[in-house]
Design a protein around this motif. Sequence first.
Motif, PDB file in Angstrom:
ATOM      1  N   ASN A   1       0.848  -1.190   0.000  1.00 29.33           N
ATOM      2  CA  ASN A   1       0.000   0.000   0.000  1.00 29.33           C
ATOM      3  C   ASN A   1       0.881   1.237   0.000  1.00 29.33           C
ATOM      4  O   ASN A   1       1.907   1.281   0.681  1.00 29.33           O
ATOM      5  CB  ASN A   1      -0.885   0.037   1.250  1.00 29.33           C
TER       6      ASN A   1
ATOM      7  N   TYR B   1      -3.212   3.790  -2.185  1.00 35.99           N
ATOM      8  CA  TYR B   1      -3.191   3.019  -3.426  1.00 35.99           C
ATOM      9  C   TYR B   1      -2.594   1.645  -3.143  1.00 35.99           C
ATOM     10  O   TYR B   1      -1.648   1.519  -2.367  1.00 35.99           O
ATOM     11  CB  TYR B   1      -2.337   3.717  -4.486  1.00 35.99           C
TER      12      TYR B   1
ATOM     13  N   VAL C   1      -0.486  -1.285  -4.784  1.00 38.47           N
ATOM     14  CA  VAL C   1       0.464  -1.419  -5.885  1.00 38.47           C
ATOM     15  C   VAL C   1       0.962  -2.855  -5.938  1.00 38.47           C
ATOM     16  O   VAL C   1       1.287  -3.450  -4.914  1.00 38.47           O
ATOM     17  CB  VAL C   1       1.664  -0.451  -5.701  1.00 38.47           C
ATOM     18  N   GLN C   2       1.019  -3.387  -7.160  1.00 35.31           N
ATOM     19  CA  GLN C   2       1.585  -4.719  -7.387  1.00 35.31           C
ATOM     20  C   GLN C   2       2.630  -4.584  -8.485  1.00 35.31           C
ATOM     21  O   GLN C   2       2.351  -4.074  -9.561  1.00 35.31           O
ATOM     22  CB  GLN C   2       0.517  -5.715  -7.825  1.00 35.31           C
TER      23      GLN C   2
ATOM     24  N   SER D   1       2.837   7.621 -10.367  1.00 36.34           N
ATOM     25  CA  SER D   1       1.788   7.870 -11.357  1.00 36.34           C
ATOM     26  C   SER D   1       2.350   8.379 -12.682  1.00 36.34           C
ATOM     27  O   SER D   1       1.623   8.473 -13.664  1.00 36.34           O
ATOM     28  CB  SER D   1       0.760   8.856 -10.805  1.00 36.34           C
TER      29      SER D   1
ATOM     30  N   VAL E   1       0.895  -2.651 -11.535  1.00 35.37           N
ATOM     31  CA  VAL E   1      -0.519  -2.284 -11.366  1.00 35.37           C
ATOM     32  C   VAL E   1      -0.627  -1.385 -10.146  1.00 35.37           C
ATOM     33  O   VAL E   1      -0.111  -1.711  -9.090  1.00 35.37           O
ATOM     34  CB  VAL E   1      -1.414  -3.526 -11.177  1.00 35.37           C
ATOM     35  N   MET E   2      -1.318  -0.249 -10.336  1.00 32.32           N
ATOM     36  CA  MET E   2      -1.541   0.674  -9.220  1.00 32.32           C
ATOM     37  C   MET E   2      -3.016   1.047  -9.218  1.00 32.32           C
ATOM     38  O   MET E   2      -3.534   1.611 -10.178  1.00 32.32           O
ATOM     39  CB  MET E   2      -0.680   1.923  -9.398  1.00 32.32           C
ATOM     40  N   GLN E   3      -3.710   0.706  -8.123  1.00 33.22           N
ATOM     41  CA  GLN E   3      -5.150   0.970  -8.024  1.00 33.22           C
ATOM     42  C   GLN E   3      -5.439   1.832  -6.827  1.00 33.22           C
ATOM     43  O   GLN E   3      -4.935   1.655  -5.785  1.00 33.22           O
ATOM     44  CB  GLN E   3      -5.938  -0.328  -7.884  1.00 33.22           C
TER      45      GLN E   3
END
Length: 170
Positions: free
Chosen positions: A79, A87, A89-90, A130, A168-170
Amino acid sequence: MAEEESLQLEVKEPAKRPKWLMVAIIAGAGVLLAAIVAGVVILLSSGDDRQGAEQVEISTPLTPGDALYVGMPRPFLFNLPGEKRSYLVQIKVQVQVRGFGDQEIAKKHIPLIEDSLLSTFSAADAKQLSTREGKEELRTQALINVQTTLQGITGKPVVERVLFTGFVMQ
């Protein structure tokens, strides 16, 4: 009279089986046969794949200085706090090394490499990740940290590049 009544037997005609039952049995046998054939084909073709791989290795031998890659066994999942929200993040990572010796060293020290990468990733901020430049900066910082860590243990940097194979960032 009672004897006559008890001696009478009723003869019933055998029940007819529905036509769909025979079709279902034949179809089931066909599916079973197809599954057996597919299993045999898969077993026989897996031996061919190994022979093909040996041929590729023979036709394109690796030299000691070739670039080789060591994948981290699991993606990094963490996180990151942002200005308005957190966010998730993976990042999937592979490291590039030169030669078989460095590849073996990197494989041997995967827990140490993972620790160094996780420390680097968790120090990042969401705003940085980002942008493309921010991701490149994170990759460069990860490389420096991994090389420094391995330099202290092995006496040489070992890792040439850190590659993000998934982000991946959500």
